[in-house]
Design an enzyme around this catalytic site. Structure first.
Site, mmCIF file in Angstrom:
data_model
loop_
_atom_site.group_PDB
_atom_site.id
_atom_site.type_symbol
_atom_site.label_atom_id
_atom_site.label_comp_id
_atom_site.label_asym_id
_atom_site.label_seq_id
_atom_site.Cartn_x
_atom_site.Cartn_y
_atom_site.Cartn_z
ATOM 1 N N ASP A 52 1.016 -1.165 -0.048
ATOM 2 C CA ASP A 52 0.018 -0.016 -0.063
ATOM 3 C C ASP A 52 0.905 1.153 0.107
ATOM 4 O OD1 ASP A 52 -1.573 2.162 0.767
ATOM 5 O OD2 ASP A 52 -2.416 1.338 2.620
ATOM 6 N N GLN A 110 3.183 4.379 2.728
ATOM 7 C CA GLN A 110 2.748 3.834 3.826
ATOM 8 C C GLN A 110 3.540 2.344 4.225
ATOM 9 O OE1 GLN A 110 -1.460 3.351 5.115
ATOM 10 N NE2 GLN A 110 -1.070 1.402 5.210
ATOM 11 N N ASN A 153 16.497 -7.434 -0.210
ATOM 12 C CA ASN A 153 15.123 -8.323 -0.032
ATOM 13 C C ASN A 153 14.045 -7.831 0.572
ATOM 14 O OD1 ASN A 153 13.446 -10.721 0.919
ATOM 15 N ND2 ASN A 153 14.977 -11.866 0.203
ATOM 16 N N LYS A 177 -6.986 -5.058 4.602
ATOM 17 C CA LYS A 177 -7.612 -4.740 5.732
ATOM 18 C C LYS A 177 -7.882 -6.138 6.693
ATOM 19 C CE LYS A 177 -8.506 -0.497 4.888
ATOM 20 N NZ LYS A 177 -7.434 -0.414 3.782
ATOM 21 N N TYR A 180 1.685 0.364 14.886
ATOM 22 C CA TYR A 180 0.759 0.229 13.691
ATOM 23 C C TYR A 180 1.036 1.066 12.537
ATOM 24 C CZ TYR A 180 -3.487 -0.666 11.400
ATOM 25 O OH TYR A 180 -4.482 -0.801 10.406
ATOM 26 N N LYS A 218 -2.516 -2.583 8.229
ATOM 27 C CA LYS A 218 -2.925 -4.019 8.498
ATOM 28 C C LYS A 218 -2.073 -4.634 7.449
ATOM 29 C CE LYS A 218 -5.129 -6.641 11.572
ATOM 30 N NZ LYS A 218 -4.655 -6.487 12.809
ATOM 31 N N ASP A 257 -2.381 -7.134 5.295
ATOM 32 C CA ASP A 257 -2.977 -7.338 3.999
ATOM 33 C C ASP A 257 -2.387 -8.380 3.036
ATOM 34 O OD1 ASP A 257 -4.616 -5.273 4.900
ATOM 35 O OD2 ASP A 257 -3.512 -3.768 3.821
ATOM 36 N N GLN A 275 -5.816 -28.039 -9.026
ATOM 37 C CA GLN A 275 -6.064 -29.436 -10.091
ATOM 38 C C GLN A 275 -4.986 -30.362 -9.847
ATOM 39 O OE1 GLN A 275 -9.578 -27.147 -10.906
ATOM 40 N NE2 GLN A 275 -9.037 -29.122 -11.760
ATOM 41 N N ARG A 330 -9.418 0.435 11.779
ATOM 42 C CA ARG A 330 -8.145 0.840 12.530
ATOM 43 C C ARG A 330 -7.692 -0.692 12.914
ATOM 44 N NH1 ARG A 330 -7.717 6.034 13.699
ATOM 45 N NH2 ARG A 330 -9.734 6.949 13.215
ATOM 46 N N TYR A 370 -3.961 0.258 17.506
ATOM 47 C CA TYR A 370 -3.555 1.846 18.362
ATOM 48 C C TYR A 370 -3.208 1.991 19.441
ATOM 49 C CZ TYR A 370 -5.214 3.682 13.404
ATOM 50 O OH TYR A 370 -5.399 3.811 12.195
HETATM 51 C C1 F6R Z 1 -7.142 -0.353 8.781
HETATM 52 C C2 F6R Z 1 -6.919 1.056 8.008
HETATM 53 C C3 F6R Z 1 -8.043 1.849 8.431
HETATM 54 C C4 F6R Z 1 -7.196 3.011 9.226
HETATM 55 C C5 F6R Z 1 -8.307 4.285 9.672
HETATM 56 C C6 F6R Z 1 -7.474 5.379 10.333
HETATM 57 O O1 F6R Z 1 -6.234 -1.257 8.428
HETATM 58 O O2 F6R Z 1 -5.967 1.238 7.413
HETATM 59 O O3 F6R Z 1 -9.024 1.616 9.100
HETATM 60 O O4 F6R Z 1 -6.718 2.548 10.355
HETATM 61 O O5 F6R Z 1 -8.973 4.660 8.329
HETATM 62 O O6 F6R Z 1 -6.485 5.678 9.684
HETATM 63 P P1 F6R Z 1 -5.292 6.802 10.290
HETATM 64 O O7 F6R Z 1 -4.845 6.485 11.489
HETATM 65 O O8 F6R Z 1 -4.459 6.827 9.192
HETATM 66 O O9 F6R Z 1 -5.981 8.374 10.037
HETATM 67 MG MG MG Z 2 -3.719 1.944 3.632
HETATM 68 MG MG MG Z 3 -4.207 -2.128 2.680
#
Ligand code: F6R
Ligand code: MG
Ligand code: MG
Length: 373
Positions: free
Chosen positions: A11, A93, A103, A131, A230, A233, A235, A243, A267, A348
């Site tokens: 991401d 991110q 790597n 997510k 954090y 996630k 992902d 097969q 979150r 968080y």
């Molecule tokens: C979950 C995710 C979102 C953010 C939420 C708050 O993996 O990416 O739920 O945690 O949108 O985002 P921030 O803390 O970046 O404002």
């Molecule tokens: Mg994201």
């Molecule tokens: Mg993502």
């Protein structure tokens, strides 16, 4: 000649919060891979699921090849520049380190790779989830490879009757890769005992006991273990060959009709059902629900067919409606009980500070006499 399948996903920015990458960002990643692979790749595909971009590459450089990982890393760096220029949210991110060091493992992007002896027809599936974390694949892989209630091939196909070897990783262990190998059918209770805890134990790979060939691989990285805080996630992505001596495509995707609850969503801190979606679907409700896409390919000499989008079929519309109902039902209880992840998994730190402050205000009451004094 062996062929390697590598999928590296990250991401590096998205529109309107954490919803989906912009067309320009995708184009920048695509252009970089097209221009820079210099014959290194036999083929490649670039897709997105939620806010994550997955680069699927076929090549002959094996698993963990520096130049393949660097190509993907640099493509994400190029994408990050566009994300920044467009003011996309969370630009860069998942690129947790400043400089590439050999790597992408431990640097933020998720990676799933396997080296295979290509079959005359080589059908395989690329799963990409947003997510949620890699344990999201535990239940579907268990059902597909170990449970004859889901997979009739375990009863009907002689090459599958010998069972499969599961390699399971303890993702809480950060000093190295702590793994265990367990065989079906004899170890299924042990496999189940571990996989029931998807935040800690994650299927890393599955192998045929009949041929010794690798059937599946999952990206196992836990971002909060890498960054110590954090940063989104994990992902996860997964590759599953299908097969013949492996489960059929239909057996591998059937478990996604359950809409099982996974860690993630808003979150990264909730239990929300996993929604099977077509390629290129964003997230929406409650920063979720966590989504999973499945791109089915065939391959010959490393050349990929077009993608058959397994969850685009009308059957899954009914499943999606049911999963949406499950998600709404769970959300009705807000933060209570199983709606939220256990304390150690909350992504968080705000609640920890609140609880620390409250902890200092607790007093121990010593019986009725003490209270009367
Ligand atoms: C979950 C995710 C979102 C953010 C939420 C708050 O993996 O990416 O739920 O945690 O949108 O985002 P921030 O803390 O970046 O404002
Ligand atoms: Mg994201
Ligand atoms: Mg993502």
């Amino acid at each position: 000649m062996k062929i390697a399948l590598s999928v590296i996903k990250a991401d590096v920015g998205s529109i309107g919060g954490h919803l989906l990458p912009s067309a320009q960002l995708l184009e920048a990643v695509r252009r970089h891979v097209d221009q820079e692979h210099r014959g290194m790749l036999l083929d490649h595909r670039i897709t997105f699921t939620g806010d994550d971009i997955a680069i699927l590459m076929t090549h002959r450089r094996g698993v963990g090849a520096r130049e393949i990982h660097k190509l993907a890393w640099d493509a994400f760096v190029a994408g990050t520049a566009v994300a920044k220029a467009q003011g996309l949210y969370g630009a860069g991110q998942d690129l947790l380190k400043d400089a590439f060091s050999g790597n992408v493992h431990g640097m933020g992007p998720a990676v799933a790779e396997m080296e295979i002896e290509e079959r005359p027809a080589e059908p395989f599936l690329l799963f990409a989830a947003d997510k949620t974390d890699p344990g999201a694949y535990n239940l579907p892989l268990y059902l597909a490879f170990a449970d004859p209630m889901n997979t009739p091939g375990l009863l009907l196909a002689p090459s599958m009757a010998k069972g499969f070897r599961f390699v399971i990783m303890d993702v809480d262990y950060t000093e190295g890769d702590r793994i265990i190998e367990l065989n079906t059918p004899e170890d299924i209770y042990g496999i189940a005992a571990l996989l029931r805890d998807p935040e800690r134990y994650v299927v890393e790979s599955v192998w045929s006991r009949h041929s010794g060939e690798q059937a599946a691989v999952v990206s196992t990285s836990r971002l909060h273990n890498i960054a110590g805080k954090y940063t989104g996630k994990d992902d996860p992505v997964a590759l599953v060959r299908v097969q013949q001596s492996f489960p059929a495509t239909g057996e591998v995707i059937a478990p996604y009709a359950i809409g099982h609850f996974v860690g993630g969503g808003m979150r990264g801190s909730h239990q929300v059902p996993l929604l099977p979606v077509p390629q290129g679907t964003s997230v929406s409700y409650f920063d979720g629900p966590p989504v999973v896409s499945c791109a089915a390919y065939s391959m010959r000499d490393g050349k990929l067919s077009e993608c058959a989008d397994a969850f685009a079929h009308p059957f899954w519309e009914r499943v999606r409606a049911r999963v949406a109902d499950k998600a709404i039902e769970m959300r009705r209880q807000g933060f209570f009980g199983p709606a939220m992840l256990p304390m150690a998994e909350l992504e968080y730190t705000g609640i920890m500070e609140t609880l620390d402050a409250l902890d200092r205000r607790f007093q121990v009451r010593h019986g009725a006499e003490a209270a009367a004094e």
